[in-house]
Scaffold this motif. Structure first.
Motif, PDB file in Angstrom:
ATOM      1  N   ILE A   5       3.721  -8.086  -5.792  1.00  0.00           N
ATOM      2  CA  ILE A   5       2.531  -8.884  -5.495  1.00  0.00           C
ATOM      3  C   ILE A   5       1.426  -8.558  -6.481  1.00  0.00           C
ATOM      4  CG2 ILE A   5       0.711  -9.268  -3.792  1.00  0.00           C
ATOM      5  CD1 ILE A   5       2.797  -9.015  -1.641  1.00  0.00           C
ATOM      6  N   GLU A   6       1.293  -7.263  -6.801  1.00  0.00           N
ATOM      7  CA  GLU A   6       0.293  -6.865  -7.790  1.00  0.00           C
ATOM      8  C   GLU A   6       0.575  -7.540  -9.125  1.00  0.00           C
ATOM      9  OE1 GLU A   6      -2.916  -4.793  -9.476  1.00  0.00           O
ATOM     10  OE2 GLU A   6      -2.314  -5.035  -7.409  1.00  0.00           O
ATOM     11  N   GLU A   7       1.860  -7.606  -9.520  1.00  0.00           N
ATOM     12  CA  GLU A   7       2.217  -8.240 -10.779  1.00  0.00           C
ATOM     13  C   GLU A   7       1.925  -9.740 -10.743  1.00  0.00           C
ATOM     14  OE1 GLU A   7       5.890  -5.114 -11.663  1.00  0.00           O
ATOM     15  OE2 GLU A   7       6.287  -7.224 -11.242  1.00  0.00           O
ATOM     16  N   LYS A   8       2.170 -10.352  -9.585  1.00  0.00           N
ATOM     17  CA  LYS A   8       1.907 -11.782  -9.449  1.00  0.00           C
ATOM     18  C   LYS A   8       0.432 -12.081  -9.637  1.00  0.00           C
ATOM     19  CE  LYS A   8       2.558 -15.681  -6.300  1.00  0.00           C
ATOM     20  NZ  LYS A   8       3.043 -16.103  -4.975  1.00  0.00           N
ATOM     21  N   ILE A   9      -0.416 -11.275  -9.023  1.00  0.00           N
ATOM     22  CA  ILE A   9      -1.858 -11.464  -9.198  1.00  0.00           C
ATOM     23  C   ILE A   9      -2.243 -11.259 -10.650  1.00  0.00           C
ATOM     24  CG2 ILE A   9      -4.142 -10.611  -8.583  1.00  0.00           C
ATOM     25  CD1 ILE A   9      -3.027  -9.844  -5.880  1.00  0.00           C
ATOM     26  N   ALA A  10      -1.654 -10.231 -11.272  1.00  0.00           N
ATOM     27  CA  ALA A  10      -1.962  -9.938 -12.668  1.00  0.00           C
ATOM     28  C   ALA A  10      -1.558 -11.098 -13.574  1.00  0.00           C
ATOM     29  CB  ALA A  10      -1.245  -8.659 -13.102  1.00  0.00           C
ATOM     30  N   GLU A  11      -0.429 -11.755 -13.270  1.00  0.00           N
ATOM     31  CA  GLU A  11       0.001 -12.905 -14.054  1.00  0.00           C
ATOM     32  C   GLU A  11      -1.010 -14.031 -13.944  1.00  0.00           C
ATOM     33  OE1 GLU A  11       3.851 -13.906 -12.675  1.00  0.00           O
ATOM     34  OE2 GLU A  11       4.815 -12.128 -13.537  1.00  0.00           O
ATOM     35  N   THR A  12      -1.525 -14.238 -12.735  1.00  0.00           N
ATOM     36  CA  THR A  12      -2.540 -15.276 -12.539  1.00  0.00           C
ATOM     37  C   THR A  12      -3.793 -14.946 -13.335  1.00  0.00           C
ATOM     38  OG1 THR A  12      -1.686 -15.586 -10.318  1.00  0.00           O
ATOM     39  CG2 THR A  12      -3.812 -16.589 -10.809  1.00  0.00           C
ATOM     40  N   ILE A  77      -8.593  -8.244  -0.862  1.00  0.00           N
ATOM     41  CA  ILE A  77      -7.665  -8.062   0.254  1.00  0.00           C
ATOM     42  C   ILE A  77      -6.708  -6.918  -0.052  1.00  0.00           C
ATOM     43  CG2 ILE A  77      -5.776  -9.135   1.544  1.00  0.00           C
ATOM     44  CD1 ILE A  77      -7.139 -11.875   0.857  1.00  0.00           C
ATOM     45  N   HIS A  78      -6.121  -6.959  -1.236  1.00  0.00           N
ATOM     46  CA  HIS A  78      -5.157  -5.939  -1.642  1.00  0.00           C
ATOM     47  C   HIS A  78      -5.771  -4.550  -1.606  1.00  0.00           C
ATOM     48  CE1 HIS A  78      -3.348  -3.362  -4.776  1.00  0.00           C
ATOM     49  NE2 HIS A  78      -2.206  -3.849  -4.330  1.00  0.00           N
ATOM     50  N   GLU A  82      -4.643  -1.464   0.797  1.00  0.00           N
ATOM     51  CA  GLU A  82      -4.163  -0.218   0.221  1.00  0.00           C
ATOM     52  C   GLU A  82      -4.984   0.971   0.715  1.00  0.00           C
ATOM     53  OE1 GLU A  82      -1.446   0.252  -2.687  1.00  0.00           O
ATOM     54  OE2 GLU A  82      -1.025  -0.931  -0.902  1.00  0.00           O
ATOM     55  N   LEU A  83      -6.261   0.777   0.777  1.00  0.00           N
ATOM     56  CA  LEU A  83      -7.167   1.830   1.239  1.00  0.00           C
ATOM     57  C   LEU A  83      -6.862   2.229   2.677  1.00  0.00           C
ATOM     58  CD1 LEU A  83      -9.777   3.550   0.923  1.00  0.00           C
ATOM     59  CD2 LEU A  83     -11.035   1.548   1.711  1.00  0.00           C
ATOM     60  N   LEU A  84      -6.561   1.240   3.502  1.00  0.00           N
ATOM     61  CA  LEU A  84      -6.438   1.466   4.939  1.00  0.00           C
ATOM     62  C   LEU A  84      -4.996   1.540   5.431  1.00  0.00           C
ATOM     63  CD1 LEU A  84      -9.294  -0.982   5.933  1.00  0.00           C
ATOM     64  CD2 LEU A  84      -9.397   1.518   5.967  1.00  0.00           C
ATOM     65  N   GLY A  85      -4.028   1.367   4.530  1.00  0.00           N
ATOM     66  CA  GLY A  85      -2.634   1.480   4.929  1.00  0.00           C
ATOM     67  C   GLY A  85      -2.139   0.294   5.719  1.00  0.00           C
TER      68      GLY A  85
END
Length: 363
Positions: A5-12, A77-78, A82-85
């Protein structure tokens, strides 16, 4: 979220993002993003002041899921998850199809989501799925767009810009810039609740403060090309216009492009609008737009997750509360940092970072 998902956002981000503004100083949202790397699991989050908890799944329904405006929202959101698990799902419609959004909400309820967030872009369409979720014990939050007070929607809180107020402030600035004469107010999709309150606010301000100003409201359409065509056509039929202003990102960019094409700034025409698309920022810097208004989409994602989490961890005792993510005018005198800085918080970079700043803070 997962690395995919992180990679998908980065692609955008790499493909077609708005160059959003850097934060002037490190906000709570910025600090949280830096902490996020250390909270990869719910167990890690349990080392924080909160007890160990399930990896709650928060579903974010959106009306334009691939729109670059919402990339910083997804980062917010991400980072909060991540911060809150926690985990999240980004779903909805690519084309502002309300039926698709309602289907996504119903699917989230059936899938027993732990909380749901949705931009309420239609006055009544979301009442039934919201009630269905609440009856199932699933809290529902509005972000980016909210239901009218008399709509009957029982969402728990709204996180986003005060849309009518932002439009009113734009209208007041229009009166100050133009003084008298005819102006155009462009809106992509009349009636849609993420932008209709803005044009209502602008009209209210002009009626109250600009007695010698006549305004026209023009629908431009859902795509950037269509918006540009409609704006150009309007100008060619109203060449004595004193100002052109828009309440959505695409129309704002279109206004700036028409201003540049016909050299309207030199003719004394004023222009402005909303949001920070890359061309909009360039057009401000070049003097073709007087201003644009930022609504800080990163915070619309980050703060919504924070409210969801606090509702879950406190058994509903804490919050929910409406949060205004702000109204900030960007002009030629303040646009430079937006052009030269790339940050996760503005959606045009993926790396979590502290953005340094120096000097006095303007009020």
């Amino acid at each position: 979220m997962t690395d995919k998902i992180e990679e998908k956002i980065a692609e955008t981000v790499a493909g077609r993002l708005p160059r959003r503004a850097m934060m002037h100083g490190v906000s709570l949202a910025g600090a949280a993003a830096l902490l996020a790397a250390g909270a990869k699991t719910a167990e890690a989050a349990g080392k924080m002041p909160f007890p160990a908890h399930p990896r709650w799944k928060f579903v974010f329904v959106n009306h334009v899921t691939t729109n670059p405006f919402f990339v910083p929202t997804q980062y917010g959101i991400h980072d909060a998850c991540e911060l809150l698990g926690c985990t999240y799902q980004w779903t909805g419609s690519q084309t502002s199809n309300v039926a698709h959004m309602v289907d996504a909400m119903n699917t989230a309820v059936a899938g027993k989501a732990d909380a749901i967030a949705v931009p309420i872009v239609d006055p009544t369409a979301f009442n039934a799925p919201t009630a269905k979720a609440l009856n199932a014990g699933i809290p529902v939050f509005a972000y980016n767009a909210d239901a009218p007070a008399n709509s009957g929607n029982k969402r728990l809180a709204y996180i986003g810009q005060d849309l009518f107020k932002s439009g009113y402030q734009m209208g007041a600035r229009i009166v100050k810039l133009v003084g008298s004469g005819e102006v155009a107010l462009f809106i992509a999709t009349p009636g849609q609740l993420n932008i209709q309150p803005r044009i209502d606010g602008a009209a209210a301000a002009i009626k109250k403060l600009g007695k010698t100003i006549k305004y026209h409201e023009i629908a431009t359409g859902p795509t950037v090309n269509e918006e540009l065509t409609k704006i150009k056509a309007f100008y060619l039929g109203h060449q004595k216009i004193k100002g052109m202003f828009a309440v959505d990102a695409g129309s704002t960019q279109g206004v700036g492009e028409v201003m540049r094409q016909f050299g309207l700034s030199k003719k004394g025409v004023h222009a402005g609008g909303f949001d920070l698309l890359p061309k909009t920022l360039d057009l401000i810097n070049a003097g073709f737009l007087d201003f644009t208004i930022d609504q800080q989409p990163y915070l619309q994602g980050f703060y919504t997750v924070m409210e969801m989490f606090m509702y879950k961890v406190s058994g509903g005792l804490v919050g929910p509360a409406d949060i205004n993510t702000g109204l900030k005018f960007i002009t030629k005198s303040s646009v430079k940092p937006y052009l030269t800085t790339k940050t996760r918080y503005e959606g045009n970079a993926s790396k979590a970072q502290i953005v340094p700043r120096t000097g006095p803070i303007a009020g």
